[in-house]
Motif scaffolding. Structure first.
Motif, PDB file in Angstrom:
ATOM      1  N   LEU A  16       0.829  -1.206   0.000  1.00 12.14           N
ATOM      2  CA  LEU A  16       0.000   0.000   0.000  1.00 12.14           C
ATOM      3  C   LEU A  16       0.867   1.261   0.000  1.00 12.14           C
ATOM      4  N   HIS A  17       1.989   1.214   0.721  1.00 10.58           N
ATOM      5  CA  HIS A  17       2.918   2.349   0.701  1.00 10.58           C
ATOM      6  C   HIS A  17       3.439   2.605  -0.708  1.00 10.58           C
ATOM      7  N   ASP A  18       3.810   1.515  -1.389  1.00 10.99           N
ATOM      8  CA  ASP A  18       4.327   1.650  -2.757  1.00 10.99           C
ATOM      9  C   ASP A  18       3.264   2.247  -3.678  1.00 10.99           C
ATOM     10  N   LEU A  19       2.000   1.836  -3.471  1.00  9.24           N
ATOM     11  CA  LEU A  19       0.917   2.366  -4.301  1.00  9.24           C
ATOM     12  C   LEU A  19       0.729   3.860  -4.032  1.00  9.24           C
ATOM     13  N   ARG A  20       0.809   4.247  -2.757  1.00  7.00           N
ATOM     14  CA  ARG A  20       0.703   5.674  -2.428  1.00  7.00           C
ATOM     15  C   ARG A  20       1.839   6.452  -3.094  1.00  7.00           C
ATOM     16  N   ASP A  21       3.037   5.840  -3.113  1.00  3.90           N
ATOM     17  CA  ASP A  21       4.182   6.494  -3.758  1.00  3.90           C
ATOM     18  C   ASP A  21       3.933   6.710  -5.242  1.00  3.90           C
ATOM     19  N   LEU A  22       3.165   5.790  -5.845  1.00  2.61           N
ATOM     20  CA  LEU A  22       2.794   5.963  -7.265  1.00  2.61           C
ATOM     21  C   LEU A  22       1.843   7.143  -7.446  1.00  2.61           C
ATOM     22  N   GLY A  23       1.144   7.504  -6.372  1.00  5.34           N
ATOM     23  CA  GLY A  23       0.166   8.581  -6.455  1.00  5.34           C
ATOM     24  C   GLY A  23      -1.274   8.112  -6.317  1.00  5.34           C
ATOM     25  N   VAL A  24      -1.420   6.783  -6.157  1.00  7.73           N
ATOM     26  CA  VAL A  24      -2.747   6.181  -6.056  1.00  7.73           C
ATOM     27  C   VAL A  24      -3.301   6.352  -4.628  1.00  7.73           C
ATOM     28  N   GLY A  25      -4.588   6.617  -4.509  1.00  5.48           N
ATOM     29  CA  GLY A  25      -5.219   6.764  -3.201  1.00  5.48           C
ATOM     30  C   GLY A  25      -5.626   5.427  -2.606  1.00  5.48           C
ATOM     31  N   ILE A  26      -5.726   5.387  -1.266  1.00  7.30           N
ATOM     32  CA  ILE A  26      -6.159   4.175  -0.573  1.00  7.30           C
ATOM     33  C   ILE A  26      -7.293   4.527   0.389  1.00  7.30           C
ATOM     34  N   ALA A  27      -8.413   3.828   0.232  1.00  7.51           N
ATOM     35  CA  ALA A  27      -9.547   4.030   1.133  1.00  7.51           C
ATOM     36  C   ALA A  27      -9.802   2.748   1.919  1.00  7.51           C
ATOM     37  N   ILE A  28     -10.088   2.887   3.213  1.00  2.37           N
ATOM     38  CA  ILE A  28     -10.465   1.724   4.014  1.00  2.37           C
ATOM     39  C   ILE A  28     -11.981   1.595   3.953  1.00  2.37           C
ATOM     40  N   ASP A  29     -12.418   0.489   3.343  1.00  3.29           N
ATOM     41  CA  ASP A  29     -13.843   0.257   3.055  1.00  3.29           C
ATOM     42  C   ASP A  29     -14.527  -0.414   4.244  1.00  3.29           C
ATOM     43  N   ASP A  30     -15.827  -0.212   4.360  1.00  5.21           N
ATOM     44  CA  ASP A  30     -16.649  -0.878   5.380  1.00  5.21           C
ATOM     45  C   ASP A  30     -16.054  -0.704   6.771  1.00  5.21           C
ATOM     46  N   PHE A  31     -15.521   0.475   7.037  1.00  4.22           N
ATOM     47  CA  PHE A  31     -14.808   0.687   8.299  1.00  4.22           C
ATOM     48  C   PHE A  31     -15.705   0.414   9.499  1.00  4.22           C
ATOM     49  N   GLY A  32     -15.175  -0.322  10.445  1.00  3.41           N
ATOM     50  CA  GLY A  32     -15.904  -0.612  11.674  1.00  3.41           C
ATOM     51  C   GLY A  32     -16.504  -1.996  11.714  1.00  3.41           C
ATOM     52  N   THR A  33     -16.492  -2.697  10.594  1.00  2.19           N
ATOM     53  CA  THR A  33     -17.113  -4.014  10.563  1.00  2.19           C
ATOM     54  C   THR A  33     -16.109  -5.144  10.719  1.00  2.19           C
ATOM     55  N   GLY A  34     -14.847  -4.855  10.524  1.00  2.00           N
ATOM     56  CA  GLY A  34     -13.828  -5.895  10.615  1.00  2.00           C
ATOM     57  C   GLY A  34     -13.441  -6.140  12.063  1.00  2.00           C
ATOM     58  N   PHE A  35     -12.558  -7.065  12.277  1.00  2.00           N
ATOM     59  CA  PHE A  35     -12.131  -7.348  13.640  1.00  2.00           C
ATOM     60  C   PHE A  35     -10.694  -6.897  13.853  1.00  2.00           C
ATOM     61  N   SER A  36     -10.199  -6.112  12.923  1.00  2.00           N
ATOM     62  CA  SER A  36      -8.803  -5.706  13.049  1.00  2.00           C
ATOM     63  C   SER A  36      -8.674  -4.625  14.112  1.00  2.00           C
ATOM     64  N   SER A  37      -7.497  -4.546  14.660  1.00  2.53           N
ATOM     65  CA  SER A  37      -7.242  -3.609  15.739  1.00  2.53           C
ATOM     66  C   SER A  37      -7.140  -2.183  15.201  1.00  2.53           C
ATOM     67  N   LEU A  38      -7.526  -1.209  16.049  1.00  2.00           N
ATOM     68  CA  LEU A  38      -7.426   0.198  15.658  1.00  2.00           C
ATOM     69  C   LEU A  38      -5.990   0.598  15.360  1.00  2.00           C
ATOM     70  N   SER A  39      -5.047  -0.166  15.893  1.00  4.88           N
ATOM     71  CA  SER A  39      -3.654   0.223  15.685  1.00  4.88           C
ATOM     72  C   SER A  39      -3.263   0.124  14.208  1.00  4.88           C
ATOM     73  N   TYR A  40      -4.035  -0.673  13.429  1.00  7.91           N
ATOM     74  CA  TYR A  40      -3.741  -0.747  11.994  1.00  7.91           C
ATOM     75  C   TYR A  40      -3.983   0.594  11.305  1.00  7.91           C
ATOM     76  N   ILE A  41      -4.920   1.360  11.877  1.00  7.76           N
ATOM     77  CA  ILE A  41      -5.257   2.644  11.276  1.00  7.76           C
ATOM     78  C   ILE A  41      -4.030   3.527  11.144  1.00  7.76           C
ATOM     79  N   LYS A  42      -3.156   3.455  12.135  1.00  7.74           N
ATOM     80  CA  LYS A  42      -1.982   4.321  12.030  1.00  7.74           C
ATOM     81  C   LYS A  42      -0.875   3.703  11.179  1.00  7.74           C
ATOM     82  N   LEU A  43      -0.982   2.400  10.920  1.00  9.40           N
ATOM     83  CA  LEU A  43       0.014   1.756  10.069  1.00  9.40           C
ATOM     84  C   LEU A  43      -0.372   1.800   8.598  1.00  9.40           C
TER      85      LEU A  43
END
Ligand code: C2E
Ligand code: MG
Ligand code: MG
Ligand code: MG
Length: 292
Positions: free
Chosen positions: A167-194
């Motif tokens: 995802l970092h490499d894609l951002r470096d290309l200039g492409v945007g990244i959106a987190i979809d369906d936020f709040g429905t997954g079981f991933s930790s909030l700490s991923y948000i900052k990563l």
């Protein structure tokens, strides 16, 4: 009516999925045929800038034009495509088609419009994904800044380090990244900052009862506030009523997406939409907005 059709279709497919393996093979072959022979099509749903009321972006949503079943929704065939690995070829087709379509929209005068493409976790984890994205951009001539990829939180559940690097490499290309369906997954909030995202999409399950349900309202306000403190844009999914839109505007949600503004539509209708009602102005929503 559409809902009912969707359910019937789903039933038809799940019956096939649950019965004999030969049916699954048939379905798999039919899907392969659809991928190979361009029987897939993209619908587009506008994302409305909550301040200007104009469409600032569109999301590409895949449909299968099935010879007997008509237009089939992704929920009815993406699970199979994931299982069989066909999601990779399907996803690549979506990426290339969305870039081509968006270039056409740019040429029609809508140069500021971006296109969001959903990518499955399997696709992101697959080696060569960055190359696939840049190939699609190059082949179409679309600037990377006009493309955004939507990923669900669970995409980082496995191989988190590798996915985050990608995802970092894609951002470096200039492409945007959106987190979809936020709040429905079981991933930790700490991923948000990563996660190198620039946008969060609040899942429509929080928006549905946002007016009546204090918890949904609090969560929605909290996510908007958190996102802004992290310098991320926020989208509300599934906006269906003026009251929901007014609440979201009042709380500075940046973008609104939902049937209130527009349903997903084919490219020719999207072009018409951009020309005629590229903006949405609901006087009712504006009135409800002012008392605050
Ligand atoms: P999503 O990415 O969260 O997309 C939004 C879904 O919500 C779309 O359903 C859209 O039609 C629907 N929607 C939009 N506004 C409203 C509203 O106001 N009310 C309600 N009830 N629904 C609304 P759709 O097109 O059936 O897509 C379902 C899911 O399939 C998508 O959810 C996405 O996860 C996946 N998907 C769609 N196209 C692709 C694709 O090309 N690739 C991949 N990997 N996944 C896709
Ligand atoms: Mg999406
Ligand atoms: Mg979503
Ligand atoms: Mg959703």
């Amino acid at each position: 009516r559409a809902k009912q059709m969707g359910r019937n279709t789903y039933q038809w497919f799940s019956e096939q999925l649950n019965t004999e393996a030969s049916y699954r093979v048939k379905l798999r072959n039919e899907l392969q045929d659809a991928i190979d022979n361009e029987r897939l099509t993209l619908y587009y749903q506008p994302l409305i800038d909550s301040r200007t009321g104009k469409a600032r972006a569109v999301e590409a949503l895949v449909r299968w034009n099935h010879p007997e079943r008509g237009l089939v929704s992704p929920g009815d065939f993406l699970p199979l495509a994931e299982e069989t690995g066909q999601i990779i070829a399907l996803g690549q087709w979506v990426l290339e088609q969305a870039c081509r379509d968006m270039l056409r929209l740019h040429k029609a005068g809508f140069k500021d419009c971006t296109v969001a493409v959903n990518v499955s976790p399997m696709q992101v984890r697959k080696a060569g994904f960055i190359g696939a994205v840049s190939d699609a951009l190059e082949a179409s001539g679309l600037p990377p800044e006009a493309l955004e990829l939507e990923i669900v939180e669970s995409a980082v559940l496995y191989d988190a380090d590798q996915v985050i690097r990608t995802l970092h490499d894609l951002r470096d290309l200039g492409v945007g990244i959106a987190i979809d369906d936020f709040g429905t997954g079981f991933s930790s909030l700490s991923y948000i900052k990563l996660l190198p995202a620039n946008k969060i999409k609040i899942d429509r399950s929080f928006i549905r009862d946002v007016i009546q349900d204090r918890s949904d309202a609090a969560i929605t306000q909290g996510v908007i506030s958190m996102a802004h403190h992290l310098s991320l844009d926020v989208v509300a999914e599934g906006v269906e009523t003026d009251a929901q839109a007014a609440f979201l505007r009042r709380n500075q949600c940046d973008l609104l997406q939902g049937f209130l503004f527009a349903r997903p539509m084919p490219l020719n209708l999207l072009e018409e939409y951009m020309h005629t009602r590229g903006g949405y102005a609901s006087s009712a929503a504006d009135d409800q907005d002012s008392p605050d």
